[in-house]
Design an enzyme around this catalytic site. Structure first.
Site, short mmCIF file in Angstrom:
data_model
loop_
_atom_site.label_atom_id
_atom_site.label_comp_id
_atom_site.label_asym_id
_atom_site.label_seq_id
_atom_site.Cartn_x
_atom_site.Cartn_y
_atom_site.Cartn_z
N LYS A 55 0.69 -1.59 0.43
CA LYS A 55 0.29 -0.08 0.25
C LYS A 55 0.95 1.22 -0.48
O LYS A 55 0.53 1.87 -0.50
CB LYS A 55 -0.80 0.47 1.80
CG LYS A 55 -2.09 -1.14 1.28
CD LYS A 55 -2.54 -1.44 2.11
CE LYS A 55 -3.79 -2.61 2.06
NZ LYS A 55 -4.25 -2.85 3.55
N ASP A 83 -11.62 3.08 3.93
CA ASP A 83 -12.08 1.71 3.99
C ASP A 83 -13.55 1.57 3.72
O ASP A 83 -14.37 0.46 3.12
CB ASP A 83 -11.09 0.79 5.65
CG ASP A 83 -9.69 0.13 5.05
OD1 ASP A 83 -9.60 -0.22 3.37
OD2 ASP A 83 -9.44 -0.55 5.69
N GLN A 94 -4.66 -1.59 9.48
CA GLN A 94 -4.83 -2.89 9.17
C GLN A 94 -5.17 -3.62 9.75
O GLN A 94 -4.54 -3.94 11.00
CB GLN A 94 -3.84 -3.29 8.47
CG GLN A 94 -3.36 -4.95 7.65
CD GLN A 94 -3.87 -4.82 6.39
OE1 GLN A 94 -3.23 -3.57 5.51
NE2 GLN A 94 -3.60 -6.02 5.57
#
Ligand code: NDP
Length: 298
Positions: free
Chosen positions: A54, A121, A98
């Protein structure tokens, strides 16, 4: 019939190039780069790989990457304090924690602590609610990536019959919502669904997000259907190999004999997820600066 392969890697590559160009425009307009902060707690090997990927993709797309690596035994209050700081940091447009989180950390409380306007997200309940009622917000990256590939391939989805297998908050449910918003007729199947094969046989579009290797067989597929395989499953190693093969939730070779188009695993949905994360971050940056994203730019 032999299905056309939907090349997610190529599709994601084009999207990332486009994002890189728009991100450069953003920088010259805003006087700063769009920024994505990624928080990694502990040292899970798979999470390390994702976080590094990422970070690299963010920088390659002309955006700033901020990585926060925290020990697995961090106190919940300390993690919440970091999120509070990132929420207030004008250089940070998107925040991603994460998952999964180690130990006793309360995942729901931590997601809830991310500002919904930086929740790239799309996991915050506010963004789930916005999606449910048709308001602008952030949509989880994997289903949004699936949707982009579907509309690119099929155009208008109105009246198509779609079956989503799996009902998780991060893939199945938002996927079904997006298909519904695109006027498809949507069925959500799950572990209690009776005669899943029959349910799938009626579908023009099948999205598989289960996590069971090759569960969906070729003879379940309606001739001419489009298949999006979200599943990522590693088979046990064979012939002395160190690692087993990666396969999806769909028996690819069998399904490809019936479908009109299908995503492979790997190289299908996976690459789209990071590309959409970058897209969401750039959208957040434009919103945070009160600037208008050029029409149809992303
Ligand atoms: P979850 O484990 O959260 O959800 C799985 C879903 O599948 C559940 O709704 C479950 O039903 C359903 N299910 C389980 N067994 C069956 C069965 N026998 N028949 C029908 N439905 C069943 O998984 P996720 O949604 O997080 O992920 C799904 C897959 O997608 C995984 O392989 C994951 O690795 C992959 N994935 C890939 C991503 C990418 O970037 N390509 C991103 C995210 C996930 P029930 O609710 O009844 O238990």
């Amino acid at each position: 019939m032999t299905a056309q392969i939907i090349d997610g890697k190529a599709f994601a590559g084009k999207l990332r190039d486009k994002i890189g160009r728009v991100a450069a425009e953003f920088e010259s307009e805003a006087g700063r780069k769009a920024g994505l902060a990624v928080v990694l707690v502990g040292s899970d090997a798979a999470s390390e790989v994702y976080v590094r990927a990422k970070g690299r993709a963010t920088v390659a797309a002309n955006m700033a990457s901020f990585q926060h690596r925290l020990p697995a035994d961090i106190a919940q209050a300390d993690l919440l304090a970091l999120l509070e700081r990132l929420n207030g940091d004008p250089a940070v447009d998107g925040i991603l924690v994460q998952l999964p989180l180690p130990g006793e950390l309360d995942e729901q409380a931590i997601i809830a602590a991310i500002s919904p306007d930086k929740d790239v997200d799309g996991f915050h309940v506010t963004n789930a609610g916005r999606l449910a009622v048709g308001q602008e917000g952030f949509v989880p990256c994997t289903p949004l990536g699936c949707m982009m590939m579907l509309t690119d391939r099929m155009g208008d989805l109105s009246g198509k019959s779609a079956v989503v297998v799996g009902r998780s908050n991060i893939v199945g449910k938002p996927m079904a919502q997006l298909l519904l918003d695109a006027n498809a007729t949507v069925t959500i199947a799950h572990s209690r669904t009776k005669d899943l094969a029959d349910v799938v046989r009626g579908a023009d579009i099948v999205v598989a997000a289960v996590g069971r290797p090759e569960m969906i067989r070729g003879d379940w597929i309606k001739p001419g259907a489009t298949i999006i395989d979200v599943g990522i499953n590693r088979l046990p190693p064979e012939n002395g190999a160190e690692k087993g093969r990666l396969v999806g939730d769909v028996a690819f070779a069998e399904a490809a004999e019936h479908a009109a188009a299908i995503t492979p695993v790997p190289g299908g949905v996976g690459p789209m997820t990071i590309a959409v994360l970058l897209r969401n971050t750039l959208v957040a940056a434009y919103r945070n600066e009160g600037l208008t994203l050029p029409e149809n730019a992303l």
